[in-house]
Enzyme design. Structure first.
Site, PDB file in Angstrom:
ATOM      1  N   CYS A 109       0.830  -1.217   0.000  1.00 45.38           N
ATOM      2  CA  CYS A 109       0.000   0.000   0.000  1.00 45.38           C
ATOM      3  C   CYS A 109       0.859   1.260   0.000  1.00 45.38           C
ATOM      4  O   CYS A 109       1.574   1.536   0.965  1.00 45.38           O
ATOM      5  CB  CYS A 109      -0.911  -0.047   1.229  1.00 45.38           C
ATOM      6  SG  CYS A 109      -1.790   1.480   1.577  1.00 45.38           S
ATOM      7  N   CYS A 112      -0.012   3.871   2.710  1.00 46.67           N
ATOM      8  CA  CYS A 112       0.440   3.381   4.023  1.00 46.67           C
ATOM      9  C   CYS A 112       1.877   3.805   4.283  1.00 46.67           C
ATOM     10  O   CYS A 112       2.234   4.197   5.393  1.00 46.67           O
ATOM     11  CB  CYS A 112       0.333   1.866   4.104  1.00 46.67           C
ATOM     12  SG  CYS A 112      -1.345   1.236   3.957  1.00 46.67           S
TER      13      CYS A 112
END
Length: 184
Positions: A109, A112
């Site tokens: 991600c 993230c």
């Protein structure tokens, strides 16, 4: 919380002259030899010390001021959001006496990776007041399913074992700070 070793014992090595293993003096040769004798360890740095002068009749015998030569810099890495798994979830998050902030993330991600440093900064900022954890949703899907995580990153605030607030997406530090302040 920097720790300073006051005494450093270096094992004798036949390749080094014995003078290099005596207390460090201002001589650059013995100081350099002693530095080479120390193992290379991450989180430690060598700092030069000044000698206080001779304490015996031997001119090469000098004593260094308190503080030593090796300084631990691990405090910069010791505080941050620790990983939590299915096995440790209850004890670390639900049974915590402090408010808890949990970041749900995955290695693939991109957003993230943007929020990771922010969460780690907040963990340092609120050390002793709030606990911070990270849940890898690929490794602990049960927790993510239990709390209805459908998008990552998601940051959830817990207090007394109850979910209080969720923030979805990579948000600025100020947004997370505002949410944390509500539960202190």
């Amino acid at each position: 919380m920097a720790a300073v070793f006051e005494t450093l014992t270096v094992p004798r090595c036949s390749a080094l002259p014995s003078r290099a293993l005596s207390p460090i003096t201002t001589s650059s040769a013995s100081s350099l030899a002693a530095r080479r004798a120390l193992p290379q360890v991450r989180g430690l740095k060598l700092t030069p010390t000044r000698s206080l002068g001779s304490v015996s009749s031997a001119p090469s015998s000098k004593i260094t001021r308190r503080g030593g030569l090796v300084v631990c810099e691990a405090q910069d890495t010791a505080v941050g959001a620790a990983p939590v798994t299915d096995a440790s979830w209850k004890s670390l998050v639900l049974d915590s006496e402090f408010p808890v902030v949990v970041e749900f993330w995955a290695p693939w991600c991109g957003p993230c990776r943007m929020i990771h440093p922010i969460v780690d900064e907040l963990a340092k900022q609120y050390a002793g007041k709030v606990k911070f954890f990270k849940v890898n949703t690929d490794e602990s899907p049960t927790i993510a399913t239990q709390y209805g995580i459908r998008s990552i990153p998601t940051v959830i605030m817990f207090k007394n074992g109850e979910k209080k607030e969720a923030i979805i997406g990579a948000v600025p530090k100020s947004t997370l700070t505002t949410s944390i302040e509500k539960f202190l």
